[in-house]
Scaffold this active site. Structure first.
Site, PDB file in Angstrom:
ATOM      1  N   GLU A 198      77.813  67.034  57.567  1.00 35.35           N
ATOM      2  CA  GLU A 198      78.906  66.056  57.633  1.00 35.35           C
ATOM      3  C   GLU A 198      78.990  65.180  56.381  1.00 35.35           C
ATOM      4  OE1 GLU A 198      78.530  64.100  61.441  1.00 35.35           O
ATOM      5  OE2 GLU A 198      78.896  65.968  62.536  1.00 35.35           O
ATOM      6  N   GLU A 316      78.736  72.860  64.954  1.00 39.99           N
ATOM      7  CA  GLU A 316      78.293  71.842  65.914  1.00 39.99           C
ATOM      8  C   GLU A 316      79.491  71.396  66.729  1.00 39.99           C
ATOM      9  OE1 GLU A 316      75.700  68.727  64.275  1.00 39.99           O
ATOM     10  OE2 GLU A 316      76.815  67.277  65.491  1.00 39.99           O
TER      11      GLU A 316
END
EC number: 3.2.-.-
Length: 539
Positions: A198, A316
């Site tokens: 991220e 994810e």
């Protein structure tokens, strides 16, 4: 003759009950078995292991306990059996803290210590340490359970914080290279190395420019080539494990170029925060669930236009972020979202879908202390066993509350249909057609003898079958006592719980006459296996 009729009538008790008082709606699924519209990886189902320590809390709740790679109880027989039930479960090691993990190997410039809460650290934690003794234990566990491992690397090592969320400077790959050398020297099998978590686009707590990211992927590829130069196979390079932004992702593919990035990963938490009071409403809203289709289509298109050498993975996805929704994510109702998103993503050429998490938070497939499976575990296991790589096109006359996804069956002939009924009041009677003829009828259209009628309606459990009529398998999923927030899932009316000996229960279908109708009760889920369906695309 009379004895046979008694046996058939007794077996009728095994049929999943039709909900009386509900509306009945007949529908037909028209399935195009002539071509595949998309394809997944053989091991599409994946689950994550995170780095969060017990002190990780959201909304005054701390649901992680000892569920991290660092402190997970690897001696639990049930944990091992839960993974072994898949035979080949992909496990992605990564998460928010992965870019703060130091590997305790080689010449370190700073001490390697465990995560601690701190106000000036990313996500409120200091850097943490992966000791090689623990890495040995983890790999012995993975080897014993048949796990396929994707490991998320620290992509911030050596960089410095600039301003806001931005980080700059060159990535220091020495710790990663030392870690890989140790891993190879021990013979540990790593399927793929993922770079960063991220950090793409504007990031979450930290971000790296796409120019630096592209350059670093080339460095990582060369590190892997060097470390694995004597290996017969080389691990895949996976990145960036962030939230999809078309321009950033397109540029990453352009800058890194062909032959560098094997897998493009993105994350999804489309249900919003875990404390959202509308969480259940979102899960049961077909229009809301369908809204994610555009994202998957855009990811697929970006790859086709800018990097056709790469595959798309969901790296994810936990539904609701910040550890999931309490009394939602760990209950039956979450399987409506989970299975529906598996279906949507696979239609858009997503090769792998990693569920956050195997253990930990409220969205864990397994309960964090006992490792008893939550409902989504069984949903994942059924998908893994029944749904093959090839995806077929399907059209339906039903309302949007009946969701239908069709795959070639896994390692066998025919097709498997996933049906999700989001309606609170409607039972669907489903017919199946290949576009030429009706394969399953929504209602009987010709007169039969009494015995033939009973034989076409009866259901068998296990492998028993009296003749060619009995060759359709059904797996009907519902919540215990009709409570959508139950942590107990029923399969064909029987609770799915570990056995008295601590084993994962057998997932046995009921078998019906292939020409009898399929009934899908309100707020339930079904996998229907049709081994005789003519689908040339599945040959």
């Amino acid at each position: 003759m009379g004895f046979n009729v008694v046996v058939f009538l007794s077996c009728l008790l095994l049929l999943p009950p039709v909900t009386f008082g509900s509306n009945m709606e007949r529908t037909t699924l028209v399935i195009d078995g002539s071509r595949r519209i998309a394809e997944t990886d053989e091991n599409f189902i994946c689950a994550t292991l995170d780095w969060w320590p017990p002190e990780k809390c959201n909304y005054d709740q701390c649901p992680w306990g000892y569920a991290s790679l660092i402190n997970l109880n690897l001696a639990s027989p049930l944990l091992a059996k839960a993974i072994q039930a898949f035979r080949t479960l992909r496990i992605r090691i990564g998460g928010s803290l992965q870019d703060q993990v130091i590997y305790d190997v080689g010449d370190l410039k700073t001490p390697c210590t465990q995560f601690k809460k701190t106000d000036d650290g990313l996500f409120g934690f200091s850097e943490g340490c992966l000791y090689m003794k623990r890495w040995d234990e983890v790999n012995h566990f993975f080897n014993a359970t048949g796990a396929i491992v994707t490991f998320g690397l620290n992509a911030l090592h050596g960089r410095n914080k600039l301003n806001g969320t931005a980080w700059g400077g060159d990535w220091d790959h020495t710790n990663t290279q030392d870690f890989m050398n140790y891993t190879v020297s021990k013979g540990y099998a790593i399927d793929s190395w993922e770079f960063g978590n991220e950090l793409s686009g504007s990031g979450i707590w930290a971000s790296v420019s796409v120019e630096l990211y592209g350059k670093d992927l080339i460095v990582l590829k060369n590190v892997i080539k060097n470390v694995y130069k004597n290996s017969r196979t080389k691990p895949l390079v996976v990145a960036p494990g962030g939230f999809f932004e078309e321009q950033w992702y397109s540029e990453l593919l352009r800058l890194s170029g062909p032959g560098v990035l094997d897998v493009l990963t993105h994350h999804i938490y489309n249900l919003g925060p875990g404390n959202d009071p509308k969480l259940v409403n979102k899960i049961l809203d077909p229009n809301y669930l369908s809204g994610i289709s555009e994202l998957f289509a855009n990811v697929n298109q970006t790859i086709q236009e800018h990097g056709p050498w790469a595959a798309a993975w969901v790296g994810e996805a936990g539904g609701a972020f910040n550890s999931g929704g309490r009394q939602v994510s760990e209950t039956f109702i979450n399987s409506f979202w989970y299975l529906d998103q598996l279906g949507i993503s696979s239609k858009h050429n997503t090769k792998v879908y990693c569920r956050q998490a195997l253990v930990g938070g409220f969205y864990g497939l397994l309960e964090k202390e006992t490792f008893v499976p939550n409902p989504d575990y069984y949903s994942a296991l059924l998908w893994h066993r029944l749904m093959g790589k090839g995806i077929l096109g399907v059209q339906t006359t039903a309302s949007e509350y009946l969701r239908a996804y069709v795959h070639c069956s896994k390692r066998r002939a025919g097709i498997t249909i996933l049906l999700i009924n989001l309606s609170k009041h409607t039972t669907f009677t489903v017919a199946v057609s290949n576009g030429v003829k009706v394969v399953l009828q929504a209602e009987s259209m010709k007169r039969k003898s009494f015995l033939e009628t009973i034989k076409s309606k009866v259901s068998w459990v296990g492998n028993k079958a009296s003749d060619g009529y009995l060759n359709r398998e059904e797996y009907h999923l519902s919540p215990k006592d009709g409570d959508l927030r139950s942590k107990i899932m029923l399969l064909n009316g029987k609770p799915l719980v570990p056995t008295a000996t601590g084993d994962i229960p057998k997932l046995e279908p009921v078998r019906h006459g292939v020409k009898s109708p399929v009934y899908i009760n309100p707020l339930s889920i079904s996998f229907i296996v049709l081994p005789t369906f003519d689908a040339p695309a599945c040959s």
